[in-house]
Design a protein around this motif. Structure first.
Motif, PDB file in Angstrom:
ATOM      1  N   SER A   1      34.301 -14.576  -5.321  1.00 11.19           N
ATOM      2  CA  SER A   1      34.272 -15.377  -4.101  1.00 11.19           C
ATOM      3  C   SER A   1      33.390 -14.730  -3.043  1.00 11.19           C
TER       4      SER A   1
ATOM      5  N   GLY B   1      29.443 -15.108  -3.007  1.00 10.87           N
ATOM      6  CA  GLY B   1      28.803 -16.266  -2.387  1.00 10.87           C
ATOM      7  C   GLY B   1      28.567 -16.094  -0.906  1.00 10.87           C
TER       8      GLY B   1
ATOM      9  N   GLY C   1      31.420 -20.485   0.292  1.00 13.23           N
ATOM     10  CA  GLY C   1      32.379 -21.351  -0.380  1.00 13.23           C
ATOM     11  C   GLY C   1      33.484 -21.812   0.551  1.00 13.23           C
TER      12      GLY C   1
ATOM     13  N   ASN D   1      29.509 -22.893 -11.450  1.00 14.06           N
ATOM     14  CA  ASN D   1      29.535 -22.364 -10.087  1.00 14.06           C
ATOM     15  C   ASN D   1      30.764 -21.467  -9.958  1.00 14.06           C
TER      16      ASN D   1
ATOM     17  N   ALA E   1      31.361 -18.742  -8.224  1.00 12.67           N
ATOM     18  CA  ALA E   1      31.761 -18.332  -6.880  1.00 12.67           C
ATOM     19  C   ALA E   1      32.612 -19.413  -6.210  1.00 12.67           C
TER      20      ALA E   1
END
Length: 294
Positions: free
Chosen positions: A33, A36, A40, A260, A262
């Motif tokens: 996480s 990114g 996000g 995707n 992240a």
């Protein structure tokens, strides 16, 4: 020293399992996480795809929880009411029954055991099977579609929408809450409702002022579990996923189809954070209810 050493050895398997199946995956999610750059989390509140998915998941889970609590509370109290009434009248009839050599027993209607067994039946099925049940009921070839086609000439199909998912979640949520309510209701002192009736209280006043406050810790606990299960349930949503936009399916799409990672990790952390916060608040509130009741 020997006993203390053995205790430490006993905690070792639990520590290994916690490390392997909780801490390491959670650390990996946080790292993905963060890769990114925090975009996000911003996308969740700015991108319609993500915030609609989050909103629909929360609204669906809250609705399922509320409806499950209402239905299960009424059902659980009905299934235990005859036992409580029988126990409350025990004191009045004990002398006569003892003189006749007959033990005092609570009343139970015929088929009660079978009804309880049928109410707990959905717990035996995984989410995929429950989704298949909903398809057989409200799918294109389901029972409702066949009946509506015969009556109106049109097929009424709801299995692949949020309504079908709602019914599926309700199907496996109600038994959990019913069993919890029954367990809590069976521990109630039957003398309390009897005392309320002797003071002139109506059935509604007894329910509001005696029964529901006594059941509140169990209702909070089962409601939080119901909410958490609805938030993260995947099997039923995956089976019905045609017109359904809920967070578990969005995470699955981001992870498998869009690669995707992240965004999938960010959505997973948000989902887990909301569920964990609900469980913590329910635990605190439930403990407070127990303390006030005791």
């Amino acid at each position: 020293m020997n006993v203390r050493f053995n205790h430490r050895l006993l905690i070792l398997p639990a520590g290994i399992i916690c490390l392997a199946f909780f801490l390491l995956p959670l650390t990996r999610l946080v790292w993905l996480s963060a890769s990114g750059g925090g975009a996000g989390y911003l996308a969740i509140i700015t991108d319609p795809v993500y915030y609609r998915s989050l909103l629909s998941t929360v609204v669906l889970s809250v609705t399922v929880t509320v409806i499950s609590l209402v239905i299960a509370t009424v059902t659980g109290l009905f299934l235990t009411d005859s036992r409580l009434e029988g126990q409350s009248s025990q004191g009045k009839s004990s002398q006569g029954q003892l003189s006749q050599g007959k033990p005092s027993q609570g009343k139970a209607f015929r088929g009660k055991t079978l009804l309880i067994a049928m109410l707990s039946f959905p717990l035996a099925f995984p989410g995929v099977v429950i989704g298949f049940f909903i398809i057989m009921l409200g799918g294109r070839q389901g029972l409702v579609a066949q009946l509506s086609l015969a009556l109106s000439g049109e097929r009424w199909v709801f299995a692949y929408s949020i309504a079908g998912l709602f019914l599926g979640y309700l199907y496996f949520s109600i038994p959990r809450v019913v069993l919890t309510v029954m367990g809590a209701a069976e521990k109630l002192d039957p003398g309390l409702p009897e005392a309320g009736r002797s003071l002139g209280a109506s059935r509604w006043q007894i329910l509001r002022d005696i029964t529901l406050p006594a059941l509140m810790p169990g209702l909070i606990s089962s409601g939080s579990v119901c909410f958490a299960t609805s938030m993260g349930a995947f099997g039923t949503a995956f089976t019905l996923a045609t017109q359904i936009d809920v967070l578990p399916m969005t995470i699955y799409t981001e992870f498998t189809l869009n690669a995707n990672f992240a965004m999938a990790a960010t959505l997973s952390l948000v989902l887990g954070g909301i569920t964990w916060l609900c469980l913590v608040m329910a635990r605190m509130k439930g403990a407070g209810s127990v303390n006030m009741g005791g």
